[in-house]
Design an enzyme around this catalytic site. Structure first.
Site, PDB file in Angstrom:
ATOM      1  N   LEU A  88       7.511  84.044  88.497  1.00  0.00           N
ATOM      2  CA  LEU A  88       8.242  83.236  87.513  1.00  0.00           C
ATOM      3  C   LEU A  88       9.093  84.097  86.573  1.00  0.00           C
ATOM      4  O   LEU A  88       8.585  85.033  85.959  1.00  0.00           O
ATOM      5  CB  LEU A  88       7.245  82.414  86.689  1.00  0.00           C
ATOM      6  CG  LEU A  88       7.846  81.498  85.619  1.00  0.00           C
ATOM      7  CD1 LEU A  88       8.595  80.340  86.268  1.00  0.00           C
ATOM      8  CD2 LEU A  88       6.771  80.984  84.683  1.00  0.00           C
TER       9      LEU A  88
ATOM     10  N   HIS B 131      17.525  81.599  82.214  1.00  0.00           N
ATOM     11  CA  HIS B 131      16.317  81.542  81.391  1.00  0.00           C
ATOM     12  C   HIS B 131      16.704  81.864  79.954  1.00  0.00           C
ATOM     13  O   HIS B 131      17.423  82.846  79.708  1.00  0.00           O
ATOM     14  CB  HIS B 131      15.280  82.551  81.916  1.00  0.00           C
ATOM     15  CG  HIS B 131      14.003  82.513  81.136  1.00  0.00           C
ATOM     16  ND1 HIS B 131      13.089  81.484  81.271  1.00  0.00           N
ATOM     17  CD2 HIS B 131      13.504  83.347  80.199  1.00  0.00           C
ATOM     18  CE1 HIS B 131      12.071  81.707  80.454  1.00  0.00           C
ATOM     19  NE2 HIS B 131      12.297  82.823  79.789  1.00  0.00           N
TER      20      HIS B 131
END
Ligand code: GRF
Length: 201
Positions: free
Chosen positions: A157, A122
């Site tokens: 998430l 990420h």
């Protein structure tokens, strides 16, 4: 005589696939096949025109395309994706599944199916800036530093155990694009490093 079975790696992408390419190159350069009995078995994209698929095919890696728009629900797509991962990643231990710019939110059922074997990268210093537009948000907040995180995937998430991080400065005049490019060069270093460490365990 004992033989250790092979560790297949399946990489999921949606676009350029530069993190996937960095993983493939590291596997080659660092001899993951002999060192860890691991190999990149397949690259799967939810977009047929993902540029990364071209690189993967050129490397002789099996590829799969599964268009999420062809499925009636998120659950149906994830079930088919899981089946494709298991088919293309068969022949050894259960596959290690690496998300590399895979722009889909995964269902809890999918995460459960691959529990402990799902890893993501990420482009932020988690737990800051989960979700999208991380670079613009870091600039807007006046952050002096930004970065990237490799983490295990949970049903929430961009959460899960942090495996590796890299920090870069946010420079005066940075745009989301210039910052993203600086972060991406670090992503290409930390993702293979984190995966090699997992394989060594
Ligand atoms: C990377 O910044 C990744 O962290 C994010 O999307 C970008 C994908 O780049 N999720 P690429 O497809 O690996 O080139």
């Amino acid at each position: 005589m004992t033989t250790t079975s092979e560790q297949p790696i399946v990489i999921l992408i949606s676009g350029g696939g530069s993190n996937m390419a960095a993983l493939v190159r590291a596997a080659e350069r660092e001899g993951w096949a002999s060192r860890y009995r691991a190999r990149v078995a397949a690259v799967i994209s939810n977009k047929a025109d993902a540029k990364g698929l071209v690189f993967a095919r050129d490397q002789g890696i099996a590829t799969g395309v599964l268009d999420h728009k062809a499925f009636p629900s998120r659950e149906a797509f994830d079930a088919a994706l899981g089946d494709t991962i298991e088919r293309l990643g068969a022949g050894g231990k259960p596959p290690l599944v690496l998300l590399a710019g895979f722009m889909r939110i995964l269902t809890p059922g999918f995460v459960q199916r691959f529990a402990g074997r799902l890893v993501n990268i990420h482009p932020s210093l988690l737990p800051a800036f989960t979700g999208l537009h991380t670079h613009q948000r870091a600039i807007d907040e006046g952050c002096r530093y930004a970065g990237a995180t490799v983490h295990r995937v949970t049903a929430e998430l961009d959460h899960g155990e942090i495996l590796e991080q890299a920090v870069v400065p946010v420079l005066p005049g940075d745009t989301a694009d210039t910052l993203a490019a600086r972060v991406l060069t670090q992503e290409h270093l930390i993702y293979p490093r984190a995966v090699a460490r997992l394989l060594a365990d």
